[in-house]
Design a protein around this motif. Sequence first.
Motif, mmCIF file in Angstrom:
data_model
loop_
_atom_site.group_PDB
_atom_site.id
_atom_site.type_symbol
_atom_site.label_atom_id
_atom_site.label_comp_id
_atom_site.label_asym_id
_atom_site.label_seq_id
_atom_site.Cartn_x
_atom_site.Cartn_y
_atom_site.Cartn_z
ATOM 1 N N SER A 131 44.149 49.597 40.838
ATOM 2 C CA SER A 131 44.761 48.379 40.755
ATOM 3 C C SER A 131 45.199 47.756 41.044
ATOM 4 N N SER A 132 45.202 46.796 41.569
ATOM 5 C CA SER A 132 46.662 45.332 42.654
ATOM 6 C C SER A 132 45.987 44.079 41.824
ATOM 7 N N ASP A 133 46.096 43.873 40.794
ATOM 8 C CA ASP A 133 45.839 42.594 40.551
ATOM 9 C C ASP A 133 47.192 42.601 39.818
ATOM 10 N N ASP A 134 47.844 40.901 39.389
ATOM 11 C CA ASP A 134 49.333 41.034 38.989
ATOM 12 C C ASP A 134 48.861 40.609 37.150
ATOM 13 N N PHE A 135 49.922 41.296 36.317
ATOM 14 C CA PHE A 135 50.255 40.677 35.044
ATOM 15 C C PHE A 135 50.275 38.994 35.281
ATOM 16 N N VAL A 136 49.370 38.551 33.978
ATOM 17 C CA VAL A 136 49.360 37.223 34.682
ATOM 18 C C VAL A 136 50.030 36.605 32.515
ATOM 19 N N VAL A 137 50.028 35.487 32.925
ATOM 20 C CA VAL A 137 50.087 34.913 30.770
ATOM 21 C C VAL A 137 48.687 34.572 30.231
#
Length: 588
Positions: A310-316
């Motif tokens: 995967s390549s998405d970011d960790f987010v709040v």
Amino acid sequence: MAWTEAKLIAEAILEGFERHYRLFREVTGGAQARFESADWPAAQVAARERIGFYDRRVGETVALLKREFHLRDPGDILWRRIKVEYLRLLPQLNQPELAETFYNSVFCRLFDRHYYNNSYIFVWPLISTEHLEAQVPIFRPYYPARDGFPQVVRRILRDMGFERPFRDLRRDIRCLLLAIRARFPANRAIQQNFQLAVLCSPFYRNKGAYIIGKAINGADQIPFVIPVLNDEENGLYVDSLLSGSDEISDVFSFSRAYFMVDTEVPAAVVDFLRPLMPRKGKAELYTAIGLQKFGKAEFYRDFLKHLRYSSDDFVVAPGIRGMVMCVFTLPSFPFVFKVIKDRFPPPKDMTPEGVKEKYQLVKMHDRVGRMADSWEYSHVAFPLERFSPALRELLESECADSIELVGDQLIIKHLYIERRMSPLNLYLHSADEEDIRHAIREYGDAIRQLAAANIFPGDFLFKNFGVTRRGRVVFYDYDELCYLTECNFRDIPEAPYPEMEMSEEPWYTAGPNDVFPEEFETFLLTDPRIRKVFRELHGELLDPAWWRERQENIRAGHLEDVFPYPSERRFGAGREDCPRSPDSAGDA
């Protein structure tokens, strides 16, 4: 000499694991006697104590190694040799995957996270479990087309090995046949090799025993569960027939206590269960049968694989930010990560250690399908580049004591991971009238069932509850949670002067444990639509007398029934009458 020492250390670790699993099976094997004797307090004690077995055995093994051996730094070649020697011992076991995890736990208790890699521990499993077979098969086949459904149903119930008789076996068989005919339409073609495959051992939890199986009709596999309950005066009885992956998944939900099921080869049981609930991974199924430490290890492996692909970011995480936890998520991964904040603003009056105690209470308690289970981790390395700027800023400002930057990694020293749900407040914000009614019914039922389990959430705000994929409302914010019996439920006293009722400040004082249920309406039910539905469905929750009655029941030792399936699925709610048919054909 080094190889001899390595072999002795490896054998000592394996002896620790074997003792653990022997004791684990002993307490698990006693579930049938506790169920048949209706010793519900003993069942609850056994469930709590079993959760702590693993850490105690790891602690004992670590103490033995420190006492008996001169343990050198893991950078020394000795520990690579120990892993090789340990690996040689595993093929003799029927639980090699559990033994690998036990080794990891011992090593990680001894040494720094710098060495947590596959050279020293089993980050990835090395022994396959696919070839394992128990000395006794884990399931039995039955052939209704050959022997007839009535005879097969009778045989299934008999083969479970219950010593306590059924109070009315003919009635139970009749109920099951009626349900089978309703849920498995007659126009479905029955293949010549049609069979029922049923796990040999029932799954015990709380006041129920669950018979787990699947109907195999050609290429189709239809899962089913037969719950068996104990009428303490007259004997056992079949309470329902559940079928389809969704209904079975509800029984195995992450919000319920762990099952007691005695198995020599847990991998075989999990392999049997996985096709029945395709949305649940191995980690969740191992956890559901009480092997939560291996479930935790397997979940982490799944997480590492997901990061790689995967390549998405960790987010709040979306929703109202809490005062105690920083919560973040990876959009492509259906879980949330929760880190305890360094400091809590008023009116929160607790410590990080106090928060950990609350989570441990939930882990040890019966969650009655209304509290989310969590996996607890220490010193977890995340790729720093995958954190969004907003999340990194939040963690550095609110959780600085719990994080550490090491090269291109962000290390979180302590965190909880839970299944992601839709926050109830967000769900209600966009819900129509029908969805509001369903959610508020579920919300009130969650409060009722938590109360039945002697749990008071403390904070009833909608943001502290989540909605699952199946529309079930689950509580997940534990910092103000306490036992119901610790609370003092009070009526609001009459105001000395009428004009005081119009004041913004209350005219009455409240002690630390005082609760005024009449206030719930003021603080929670500000939306007129929600207030109307809540008062209609759950108005008694605003009455202090209702809460005091629950306390009296608990103190009297009465354990209320909380079923992991809808009441309409019950065969006459345990009475002598059977339904003409269940209300729908479900997934079948």
